[in-house]
Design a protein around this motif. Sequence first.
Motif: not given
Length: 430
Positions: A181-192, A330-347
């Motif tokens: 099994n080779i588990n898959g992963h996705v990272d850094g997805l933006a909302i919408g 058997g089974y293998t797993v996908y893992t996905v991580r979502i990031v929160t919306p990008l900020p509109e300004e520096y802070a």
Amino acid sequence: MFSRFTVLFVTLTVYPAVSLCQTLTSTPSNIVDVRRGVSYRVDPNPASQYPITPADSGKAGGPMVFEIVADSGSRWTIQFTIPTALTGSIPLSFEDSSGYHVQEGRYFNATRSNTFTADSRGKITIGIGPTVTVPASALSGDEYAGAILCTTTRVGGNDTTLSTVTAISFTIGCQELSAQNINGHVDGLAIGHVYTLDPMSELIFPIINGSERGSPIGFNIIADPGQEILLHLTLPQHLIREHGDSLPCAFSKSSLVRLEDSLLVDPYLPHVFNSGTGGSVKLRLGMSITVPKNARGGTYSDSVLWMVLYTGSPAKSAGLRNSCSTESAGYTVYTVRIVTPLPEEYALYQNYPNPFNSTTTIRYNLPDPSMISLKVYDLLGREVATLVSGFQQAGELRTIWDAHEASSGVYLYRFRTASFSDTRKLIISR
């Protein structure tokens, strides 16, 4: 008056009794499900608990067995004519303990002439066990066979000779199917956005915030060469977050690829692959992920269930070899991580906790990927610590300052980019 009698003398000659039922019978040895590249020794003892070594691989009915039935106490010289190889030039060897005399319970060298005495039932039972190395190039169902001639001559009284031929065969079994099994992963997805992970290039698109990356799940199936293998997948419809949130996911008709020839297939349908000369099949599965605008940041995952089994060999119809029936699942797993919306300004935000005793967290926003600097100074302007220095992707970010070596007091922390700068105070209180 006397009577006259005639006396007849009869001479009786007694000859040694000769059995009219002297027989020699044999039982062949058929060993199945042996593995390629393994050397097997057959125990010549017909009553052995482990007739073949290694005991956990081949299924053996026992050694070749020869049995003489004659007069009790009669002696017989036994000679075996043994081949040096099985069909296909597979070497066949016989050790010093390759023969076994059941009545005496002892091993002997089957390649030499031996003399044995029939027991009270008139029997002499002999087992013969060779050693053979199965070639690594063998295919499932291939059979390697040979014949052994047994010639027995009675010692004394008469020169009765009996002979019989029996066979030994090794049949190659199925290699047990296995899939890495080779588990898959996705990272850094933006909302919408809707993202697609390509199983061939292993790229994910579109790229919105620069941090999207992914890798498809995979199956490296190990099988016998030249076999047909059926793969069946059970695919999820959603990826699930710990607290019940979910993301819709989908698989296109061309989201499953066999790497050997870049063949794209429909993962929703069972598909038959040929394992080829190398005995393996490498597959990768891509997917599409919909991230709604109301999705919460975090990690989502689910499983892809799989089952692989042999369906038979293309040569089966020609009668060349048997088909396999082993299956694995058997089974293998996908893992996905979502990031929160990008900020509109520096802070730059106030550290927390503040005041603090040993460690504190500092949060800051980057609306765009930037080179940044985040440092701590004392009230005299001397640098106390560098917390961040270098390029970072956009997002709501944070860092932790471990201030165990700093003295109690008031400090300044300064956040800088090419187009923004801000400074705040923090207090260490011990």
